[in-house]
Motif scaffolding. Structure first.
Motif, PDB file in Angstrom:
ATOM      1  N   ASN A   8       0.837  -1.202   0.000  1.00  0.00           N
ATOM      2  CA  ASN A   8       0.000   0.000   0.000  1.00  0.00           C
ATOM      3  C   ASN A   8       0.872   1.253   0.000  1.00  0.00           C
ATOM      4  OD1 ASN A   8      -1.715   2.144   0.479  1.00  0.00           O
ATOM      5  ND2 ASN A   8      -3.086   0.957   1.778  1.00  0.00           N
ATOM      6  N   LEU A  12      -0.221   9.267   2.753  1.00  0.00           N
ATOM      7  CA  LEU A  12      -1.312   9.894   3.506  1.00  0.00           C
ATOM      8  C   LEU A  12      -0.840  11.248   4.032  1.00  0.00           C
ATOM      9  CD1 LEU A  12      -2.546   6.828   5.618  1.00  0.00           C
ATOM     10  CD2 LEU A  12      -3.255   7.524   3.314  1.00  0.00           C
ATOM     11  N   LEU A 216      -7.071  -5.467  16.360  1.00  0.00           N
ATOM     12  CA  LEU A 216      -7.027  -4.198  15.617  1.00  0.00           C
ATOM     13  C   LEU A 216      -8.404  -3.874  15.032  1.00  0.00           C
ATOM     14  CD1 LEU A 216      -3.643  -4.579  13.617  1.00  0.00           C
ATOM     15  CD2 LEU A 216      -4.005  -3.320  15.749  1.00  0.00           C
ATOM     16  N   ALA A 219     -10.566  -2.631  17.844  1.00  0.00           N
ATOM     17  CA  ALA A 219     -10.157  -1.265  18.193  1.00  0.00           C
ATOM     18  C   ALA A 219     -10.783  -0.274  17.216  1.00  0.00           C
ATOM     19  CB  ALA A 219      -8.629  -1.158  18.156  1.00  0.00           C
ATOM     20  N   THR A 220     -10.749  -0.600  15.948  1.00  0.00           N
ATOM     21  CA  THR A 220     -11.278   0.322  14.936  1.00  0.00           C
ATOM     22  C   THR A 220     -12.791   0.443  15.065  1.00  0.00           C
ATOM     23  OG1 THR A 220      -9.463  -0.416  13.511  1.00  0.00           O
ATOM     24  CG2 THR A 220     -11.196   0.896  12.478  1.00  0.00           C
ATOM     25  N   GLU A 243     -10.984  11.346  13.944  1.00  0.00           N
ATOM     26  CA  GLU A 243     -10.966   9.901  14.235  1.00  0.00           C
ATOM     27  C   GLU A 243     -11.700   9.119  13.142  1.00  0.00           C
ATOM     28  OE1 GLU A 243      -9.285   8.522  16.614  1.00  0.00           O
ATOM     29  OE2 GLU A 243      -8.980  10.133  18.060  1.00  0.00           O
ATOM     30  N   LEU A 246      -9.549   9.084   9.830  1.00  0.00           N
ATOM     31  CA  LEU A 246      -8.428   8.147   9.885  1.00  0.00           C
ATOM     32  C   LEU A 246      -8.927   6.700   9.932  1.00  0.00           C
ATOM     33  CD1 LEU A 246      -5.401   7.665  10.007  1.00  0.00           C
ATOM     34  CD2 LEU A 246      -5.463   8.049  12.469  1.00  0.00           C
ATOM     35  N   SER A 247     -10.015   6.482  10.690  1.00  0.00           N
ATOM     36  CA  SER A 247     -10.588   5.123  10.766  1.00  0.00           C
ATOM     37  C   SER A 247     -11.051   4.653   9.390  1.00  0.00           C
ATOM     38  CB  SER A 247     -11.784   5.091  11.726  1.00  0.00           C
ATOM     39  OG  SER A 247     -11.382   5.423  13.023  1.00  0.00           O
ATOM     40  N   MET A 250      -7.978   3.571   7.461  1.00  0.00           N
ATOM     41  CA  MET A 250      -7.460   2.318   8.045  1.00  0.00           C
ATOM     42  C   MET A 250      -8.352   1.130   7.703  1.00  0.00           C
ATOM     43  SD  MET A 250      -4.724   1.890   9.716  1.00  0.00           S
ATOM     44  CE  MET A 250      -5.111   0.416  10.687  1.00  0.00           C
ATOM     45  N   ILE A 255      -4.847  -3.432   5.937  1.00  0.00           N
ATOM     46  CA  ILE A 255      -4.148  -3.857   7.167  1.00  0.00           C
ATOM     47  C   ILE A 255      -5.022  -4.777   8.019  1.00  0.00           C
ATOM     48  CG2 ILE A 255      -3.356  -3.011   9.417  1.00  0.00           C
ATOM     49  CD1 ILE A 255      -1.277  -2.179   7.615  1.00  0.00           C
TER      50      ILE A 255
ATOM     51  N   MET B   1      -5.492  15.203  17.506  1.00  0.00           N
ATOM     52  CA  MET B   1      -4.634  14.469  16.572  1.00  0.00           C
ATOM     53  C   MET B   1      -3.792  15.474  15.791  1.00  0.00           C
ATOM     54  SD  MET B   1      -5.801  11.665  13.683  1.00  0.00           S
ATOM     55  CE  MET B   1      -7.177  11.094  14.670  1.00  0.00           C
ATOM     56  N   PHE B   4      -0.070  14.805  10.007  1.00  0.00           N
ATOM     57  CA  PHE B   4       1.009  13.848   9.733  1.00  0.00           C
ATOM     58  C   PHE B   4       1.121  13.554   8.238  1.00  0.00           C
ATOM     59  CE2 PHE B   4      -2.673  10.972  10.473  1.00  0.00           C
ATOM     60  CZ  PHE B   4      -2.601  10.164   9.352  1.00  0.00           C
ATOM     61  N   TYR B   5       2.288  13.036   7.883  1.00  0.00           N
ATOM     62  CA  TYR B   5       2.541  12.506   6.547  1.00  0.00           C
ATOM     63  C   TYR B   5       2.999  11.075   6.727  1.00  0.00           C
ATOM     64  CZ  TYR B   5       5.110  11.418   2.295  1.00  0.00           C
ATOM     65  OH  TYR B   5       5.563  10.780   1.157  1.00  0.00           O
ATOM     66  N   TYR B   6       2.445  10.170   5.954  1.00  0.00           N
ATOM     67  CA  TYR B   6       2.812   8.759   6.104  1.00  0.00           C
ATOM     68  C   TYR B   6       2.931   8.083   4.749  1.00  0.00           C
ATOM     69  CZ  TYR B   6       2.736   3.870   7.550  1.00  0.00           C
ATOM     70  OH  TYR B   6       3.056   2.545   7.735  1.00  0.00           O
ATOM     71  N   ASN B   8       4.479   4.286   3.311  1.00  0.00           N
ATOM     72  CA  ASN B   8       5.170   3.026   3.581  1.00  0.00           C
ATOM     73  C   ASN B   8       4.932   2.056   2.433  1.00  0.00           C
ATOM     74  OD1 ASN B   8       6.115   0.553   4.444  1.00  0.00           O
ATOM     75  ND2 ASN B   8       5.569   0.910   6.573  1.00  0.00           N
ATOM     76  N   LEU B 212      -8.151   6.336  18.038  1.00  0.00           N
ATOM     77  CA  LEU B 212      -7.931   5.158  17.195  1.00  0.00           C
ATOM     78  C   LEU B 212      -6.553   4.573  17.431  1.00  0.00           C
ATOM     79  CD1 LEU B 212      -8.796   3.179  14.971  1.00  0.00           C
ATOM     80  CD2 LEU B 212      -7.804   4.768  13.310  1.00  0.00           C
ATOM     81  N   ASP B 215      -6.074   2.886  20.760  1.00  0.00           N
ATOM     82  CA  ASP B 215      -6.689   1.562  20.827  1.00  0.00           C
ATOM     83  C   ASP B 215      -5.893   0.554  19.985  1.00  0.00           C
ATOM     84  OD1 ASP B 215      -8.584  -0.316  21.594  1.00  0.00           O
ATOM     85  OD2 ASP B 215     -10.311   0.904  21.066  1.00  0.00           O
ATOM     86  N   LEU B 216      -5.353   1.010  18.852  1.00  0.00           N
ATOM     87  CA  LEU B 216      -4.521   0.119  18.026  1.00  0.00           C
ATOM     88  C   LEU B 216      -3.227  -0.246  18.758  1.00  0.00           C
ATOM     89  CD1 LEU B 216      -4.828   1.806  14.479  1.00  0.00           C
ATOM     90  CD2 LEU B 216      -6.127  -0.165  15.313  1.00  0.00           C
ATOM     91  N   ALA B 219      -4.100  -2.770  21.403  1.00  0.00           N
ATOM     92  CA  ALA B 219      -4.347  -4.066  20.760  1.00  0.00           C
ATOM     93  C   ALA B 219      -3.027  -4.773  20.468  1.00  0.00           C
ATOM     94  CB  ALA B 219      -5.139  -3.853  19.468  1.00  0.00           C
TER      95      ALA B 219
END
Lengths: 387, 387
Positions: A8, A12, A216, A219-220, A243, A246-247, A250, A255, B1, B4-6, B8, B212, B215-216, B219
């Motif tokens: 992926n 982001l 996970l 959690a989501t 939230e 981002l959720s 995700m 993932i 929150m 951010f930049y992400y 991967n 989020l 909680d992740l 987990a």
């Protein structure tokens, strides 16, 4: 845990200042981009002007194609492909929610083939190339901003079909929760159901030894539900919007499904409702998911009991696992009602006379879903439970 | 929150058949690769022969550099850079754990600059290019298989320093949990502490509205702890090995820190212990983390109480938040003892006479960490708590 492959590469870019930076993430050689969007909402909000000004500053030529509707249509995809080929467009910028992104992805794939794009959807053919696309997200729901999938509706044949390929993952997703503060109630909460459904389609599995992704997923789901309640109270709650955004990404990034057999029966049934009645995707899921749960829970009562305990905190040592499982489904329905989403077909004025047709189009002579294999008759029973 | 930049883009290839497929993920134009590894363990296990046979079949020329040690050394990195330049190597295949991967990353960066590689570490300079690398992972611990970071030890100056850049994220990570079934006990559990620490460095934050990722994180910590206990009972438990391997990659992929201010003080202090005494990285964290917790918990008692409740399931309405917070730290120490990891400097024979030196090298005239800013004196107090 099953074997898996995961890739992926979507960048982001999250935050209130994210939109201003989007050109940093365009490929260096972009000369002309297709700006693809829905209706007037991005013009009313000022987002359209902001984007156009940035593109003008960077001397990037723009071709526009608006008019994307919910359940994006094949005819507009074909129009987009024609425009991109004629105009030598080398990048597509999707500004909107899942429909705009999915339409962009289908165009991106269609530009790189001589075949008719619908043949690829129908035949489930592998694509070998696609134009790069980028996303400025305005509705958190589909997760399409970093997913490998697109779903398109053929308005002539009344079919809704999907295509999946890593080439369809966007180059970047601009995620500014502020853009969602003024979303209409229905879009907010249908989006939330869509996000939850993407987790649930992965969570309800019979695959063993998937402890990390189980946790996970839970959690989501907890985060989406608790922030759903916050948005009922205050739609302007930035933290809750963040939230949820981002959720949403995700939930469908892939993932949460790593190493798991996924289900997707509810989506397939929901698609048939949309194909016939034009119902919003998240609304179909709000109606179908509880019915699906009631039909399948006996396949794996422990999993549904775990769902009840971990997601809704139901603990009652006087109750059996099955009673707890059923309480979990009840609590999920309550949540849907609390966010003003329908749980029954009649609430959306969907008649009961085409169950047979929907079941045939959905399952044919085979089955859908993998948590429990759902054949044509079972689709009808699930639709009956949604009455 | 926070914003951010992400990004991967590492391809994760997971499962018992993953090694056999690795050449599918090599860039198409690879002619000569550097096979970088540690000692004889991959030869004894047969992994070396398997890889060499696959490369031979694909007609890919191989240059070898073995001898990577725990806390990978700058001298070997320099040797690798020289070899890659002389031999026109265009890809580095890291076969091993975090040390081998980090050494490979440093070589990859060093090949693409005329400067001495250590200058980049010391000056924290941005790299602009790096050779692509791939990983066949044999020790789940560092998360380096998909992270953007490398940490190298300069054996002359006794310094341990890191470099971070998205260009250092591997092209692919081959994750076969079977390769970890025969890991020595110390490597297994030091790896588990390292994994937990990567979550904790992100979890202990003062950033608001990060529900989020909170909680992740929880987990992931629960999964690592419960599977740590499983591996104490049965080191051959494939399911547990799989959970630990996936958790290790997740823990340091960056996902768990999205939108959060991260800490990293414990790592910085641990590095100074390693630099002076050669102590295994995971062991330093096992000693420093509980001491750090005891020193900082008052900064945010609610967060530590949440850690106790959510990660260790501590619920006791008769206790204050502070008592619960302290119980959580106690339970974490118990876990470390249960997996036979040390919690005190003396257990590893580390003397108490260089606290001042370590504190100076670590914090200088500034501070480390962000959950609580730790200055030189505070580093000494934390080391005192680890006595």
């Amino acid at each position: 845990m099953n074997s898996f492959y995961y890739y992926n590469p979507t960048k982001l870019v999250f935050g209130t200042d994210a939109v201003s930076k989007f050109t940093e993430y365009l490929p260096k050689d972009v000369n002309k981009l297709l700006l693809h969007y829905g209706g007037g909402s991005i013009k009313r909000s000022g987002l359209y002007d902001e984007i156009m000004n940035i593109l003008k500053e960077k001397d990037i030529e723009v071709v526009e194609l608006s008019g994307v509707t919910p359940n994006p249509k094949l005819s507009l995809v074909r129009e987009g492909i024609k425009i991109c080929k004629e105009e030598n467009v080398d990048f597509i910028l999707a500004v909107g929610g899942g429909s705009v992104i999915d339409s962009s992805k289908a165009i991106a794939a269609g530009v790189c083939t001589e075949d008719d794009i619908w043949d690829l959807f129908i035949e489930g053919r592998e694509i070998s190339d696609a134009l790069p696309i980028g996303v400025i997200l305005t509705i958190p729901a589909s997760g399409s901003e970093s997913s490998d999938a697109t779903i398109i509706s053929n308005e002539e044949t009344k079919e809704k079909r999907g295509l999946e390929n890593d080439l369809l993952r966007p180059e970047f997703a601009i995620l500014n929760p502020e853009l969602t503060l003024s979303l209409p109630e229905r879009q907010t909460f249908a989006g939330i159901v869509d996000i939850l459904s993407h987790v649930m389609e992965r969570y309800f599995t019979n695959t063993k030894d998937v402890e990390l992704t189980d946790d996970l997923c839970e959690a989501t789901m907890r985060t989406v539900i608790s922030n759903g309640y916050k948005l009922v109270k205050d739609p302007k709650d930035y933290g809750a919007r963040a939230e949820i955004m981002l959720s949403g990404t995700m939930a469908h990034s892939g993932i949460l499904g790593l190493g798991r057999q996924e289900d997707w029966a509810s989506h397939r049934i929901g698609h048939e409702i949309t194909a016939l009645y034009g119902t919003t995707h998240g609304v179909t899921l709000s109606i179908i998911l509880p019915a699906w749960m009631k039909y399948v829970y006996k396949t794996n009562i422990d999993r549904f009991a775990r769902f009840a305990k971990k997601v809704f905190g139901i603990e009652d040592s006087s109750k059996t696992q099955e009673e707890i499982a059923l309480l979990g489904i009840e609590r999920f329905e309550s949540f849907l009602k609390d966010i003003n989403m329908p749980c029954r077909l009649e609430e959306e004025g969907i008649p009961y006379d085409k169950f047979q047709l929907m079941a045939e189009k959905c399952a044919g002579t085979g089955t859908v879903g993998r948590f429990m294999k759902i054949n044509k008759d079972a689709v009808i029973e699930i639709l009956e439970l949604a009455k």
